[in-house]
Scaffold this motif. Sequence first.
Motif, PDB file in Angstrom:
ATOM      1  N   PRO A 250       0.823  -1.204   0.000  1.00  0.00           N
ATOM      2  CA  PRO A 250       0.000   0.000   0.000  1.00  0.00           C
ATOM      3  C   PRO A 250       0.866   1.267   0.000  1.00  0.00           C
ATOM      4  O   PRO A 250       1.951   1.302   0.593  1.00  0.00           O
ATOM      5  CB  PRO A 250      -0.803  -0.117   1.298  1.00  0.00           C
ATOM      6  N   GLU A 251       0.374   2.285  -0.650  1.00  0.00           N
ATOM      7  CA  GLU A 251       1.069   3.567  -0.730  1.00  0.00           C
ATOM      8  C   GLU A 251       0.698   4.418   0.484  1.00  0.00           C
ATOM      9  O   GLU A 251      -0.485   4.583   0.805  1.00  0.00           O
ATOM     10  CB  GLU A 251       0.670   4.286  -2.017  1.00  0.00           C
ATOM     11  N   VAL A 252       1.681   4.954   1.158  1.00  0.00           N
ATOM     12  CA  VAL A 252       1.467   5.838   2.297  1.00  0.00           C
ATOM     13  C   VAL A 252       1.847   7.254   1.884  1.00  0.00           C
ATOM     14  O   VAL A 252       2.959   7.493   1.423  1.00  0.00           O
ATOM     15  CB  VAL A 252       2.297   5.397   3.523  1.00  0.00           C
ATOM     16  N   ARG A 253       0.914   8.202   2.071  1.00  0.00           N
ATOM     17  CA  ARG A 253       1.168   9.585   1.641  1.00  0.00           C
ATOM     18  C   ARG A 253       0.138  10.513   2.270  1.00  0.00           C
ATOM     19  O   ARG A 253      -0.836  10.062   2.888  1.00  0.00           O
ATOM     20  CB  ARG A 253       1.085   9.685   0.121  1.00  0.00           C
ATOM     21  N   THR A 254       0.373  11.816   2.109  1.00  0.00           N
ATOM     22  CA  THR A 254      -0.637  12.781   2.516  1.00  0.00           C
ATOM     23  C   THR A 254      -1.790  12.746   1.517  1.00  0.00           C
ATOM     24  O   THR A 254      -1.635  12.286   0.382  1.00  0.00           O
ATOM     25  CB  THR A 254      -0.051  14.197   2.586  1.00  0.00           C
ATOM     26  N   ILE A 255      -2.944  13.244   1.929  1.00  0.00           N
ATOM     27  CA  ILE A 255      -4.127  13.186   1.088  1.00  0.00           C
ATOM     28  C   ILE A 255      -4.436  14.568   0.513  1.00  0.00           C
ATOM     29  O   ILE A 255      -3.915  15.585   0.996  1.00  0.00           O
ATOM     30  CB  ILE A 255      -5.346  12.651   1.859  1.00  0.00           C
ATOM     31  N   ASP A 256      -5.294  14.598  -0.492  1.00  0.00           N
ATOM     32  CA  ASP A 256      -5.767  15.876  -1.005  1.00  0.00           C
ATOM     33  C   ASP A 256      -7.265  16.001  -0.718  1.00  0.00           C
ATOM     34  O   ASP A 256      -7.904  15.077  -0.196  1.00  0.00           O
ATOM     35  CB  ASP A 256      -5.468  16.042  -2.503  1.00  0.00           C
ATOM     36  N   GLU A 257      -7.834  17.150  -1.053  1.00  0.00           N
ATOM     37  CA  GLU A 257      -9.218  17.447  -0.690  1.00  0.00           C
ATOM     38  C   GLU A 257     -10.197  16.435  -1.269  1.00  0.00           C
ATOM     39  O   GLU A 257     -11.190  16.092  -0.628  1.00  0.00           O
ATOM     40  CB  GLU A 257      -9.566  18.861  -1.157  1.00  0.00           C
ATOM     41  N   SER A 258      -9.908  15.921  -2.456  1.00  0.00           N
ATOM     42  CA  SER A 258     -10.830  14.975  -3.091  1.00  0.00           C
ATOM     43  C   SER A 258     -10.857  13.627  -2.381  1.00  0.00           C
ATOM     44  O   SER A 258     -11.765  12.814  -2.629  1.00  0.00           O
ATOM     45  CB  SER A 258     -10.438  14.771  -4.558  1.00  0.00           C
ATOM     46  N   GLU A 259      -9.901  13.366  -1.492  1.00  0.00           N
ATOM     47  CA  GLU A 259      -9.806  12.064  -0.817  1.00  0.00           C
ATOM     48  C   GLU A 259     -10.299  12.100   0.624  1.00  0.00           C
ATOM     49  O   GLU A 259     -10.241  11.084   1.324  1.00  0.00           O
ATOM     50  CB  GLU A 259      -8.352  11.582  -0.845  1.00  0.00           C
ATOM     51  N   VAL A 260     -10.806  13.255   1.071  1.00  0.00           N
ATOM     52  CA  VAL A 260     -11.241  13.370   2.466  1.00  0.00           C
ATOM     53  C   VAL A 260     -12.400  12.423   2.765  1.00  0.00           C
ATOM     54  O   VAL A 260     -12.465  11.827   3.845  1.00  0.00           O
ATOM     55  CB  VAL A 260     -11.605  14.830   2.802  1.00  0.00           C
ATOM     56  N   ALA A 261     -13.321  12.250   1.832  1.00  0.00           N
ATOM     57  CA  ALA A 261     -14.458  11.352   2.074  1.00  0.00           C
ATOM     58  C   ALA A 261     -13.995   9.902   2.233  1.00  0.00           C
ATOM     59  O   ALA A 261     -14.440   9.194   3.149  1.00  0.00           O
ATOM     60  CB  ALA A 261     -15.462  11.463   0.921  1.00  0.00           C
ATOM     61  N   ASP A 262     -13.087   9.459   1.370  1.00  0.00           N
ATOM     62  CA  ASP A 262     -12.569   8.092   1.463  1.00  0.00           C
ATOM     63  C   ASP A 262     -11.766   7.911   2.741  1.00  0.00           C
ATOM     64  O   ASP A 262     -11.876   6.880   3.427  1.00  0.00           O
ATOM     65  CB  ASP A 262     -11.712   7.792   0.229  1.00  0.00           C
ATOM     66  N   TRP A 263     -10.962   8.912   3.082  1.00  0.00           N
ATOM     67  CA  TRP A 263     -10.186   8.895   4.333  1.00  0.00           C
ATOM     68  C   TRP A 263     -11.131   8.814   5.531  1.00  0.00           C
ATOM     69  O   TRP A 263     -10.887   8.063   6.483  1.00  0.00           O
ATOM     70  CB  TRP A 263      -9.318  10.147   4.391  1.00  0.00           C
TER      71      TRP A 263
END
Length: 436
Positions: free
Chosen positions: A6-19
């Motif tokens: 799995p890739e570990v990284r910071t998220i962007d605004e479009s990924e807040v719902a999935d996060w």
Amino acid sequence: MPAATPEVRTIDESEVADWSRALNTGFLRPPKPHPEAVAERAARFDLTRTRGAFDEGRCVATFRSVPQLLTAVGGAPVRADAVTNVTVSPTHRRRGLLSRMMAADLAEARERGDVVATLIASEYPIYGRYGFGPAAALADWEVDVARAGLDPRWRGPACGGRIDLVDGPDVLKLGPELHDRFRARQHGAIDRDERWWRLATGQETVPGEPWTEPFHAVYRSAAGEVEGLLTYRADDVWGDAKQPLNTATVDDLIAVTPAAERALWHYVCSIDWITRIRTGHRATDDLLPLLLPNPRAARAVTRSDWLWVRILDVVRALEARTYATAGTLVLEIVDAAGRADAAAVGVPPSPSGHWGRAGGSRYRLEAGPDGASCTPTTEAPALTLGAGELAALWLGEESPVRLAALDRLVEHRPGAATTADLLFRTARRPWCPDLF
């Protein structure tokens, strides 16, 4: 074919719902996040400090940190990296995802110049391997009001002060300044931002969560100065014989004088129809039981670790606090977690063989009631201990003598643990009233 890492990284605004869905999954909440909560998080979170692990495009682990001020022994605020929202989905446990997210975050915290990292551990065994140690415990009491022995005809403080009921907007105006005075006196306390106060007073609510307005009371001294604040809730329970059996649950009680603390506890124990008090999270040496004529009326229902601390900069941490007496001590800090963190993010060892600022080094501490000087040294150590044990000593939660008896501290010079105990001892236990 082996599964991809799995890739570990910071998220962007479009990924807040999935996060957010992964966060809810980890905490066993209904997975689908409330749309307003997603929008609020996207607007409020610092996404450069919000991490996720992604497997084939799906978030399967979460991690976030926020800036914080933590009060050291003696009252100085130190910069902290507050770790929160940590989850790993049950399908992806034991794959090192938390270790990778933690390593990246702590490396950034060191680069920012944060002195410590903090967290509230949901489970005890997880965070010791990252150099955190339990540094401020908590206790909850349940008070049987009828057995407490307090005067049922109590009409208010005998010290000349007074208690007034106030509303949320009053608390929003009075609370922050009072809390700043409180945390300057209480080591282990953390700062509360404007949003904390807005949520506590109903001026802002969490999307998807119901809001029930609590009661607020302030204690004012004879001079009219606000010295204490109490927030509590009450249920509505009556017995078969139409006798009240109501419980008052304390959400928050902070005070900057013993008179204010005594008066607010006496007040909540004197409210008509209230037969039981739940105190909420208090310090393990809280005065409440001994404020009662019958201390046995206060039954301890919880005693547990709460705030965990990881020292990131040994020199600045040890110099930030005061000490009970004068003395000199050479400490060897064994920090396998620090070396692992550095290796995980590709930081090479220093020429001396040390990893970062807190990576298995020796320090000469010259300390006293007015402050301390701490410098790296090559002198023989008097004590050797781990990073987690150092955190517990630093905030005054633990005793070096106890740690030595538990084989969690090595004494190289006879009497060194006793010397350290005299240096690090605090008159009161550390206390962090807040969850983050």
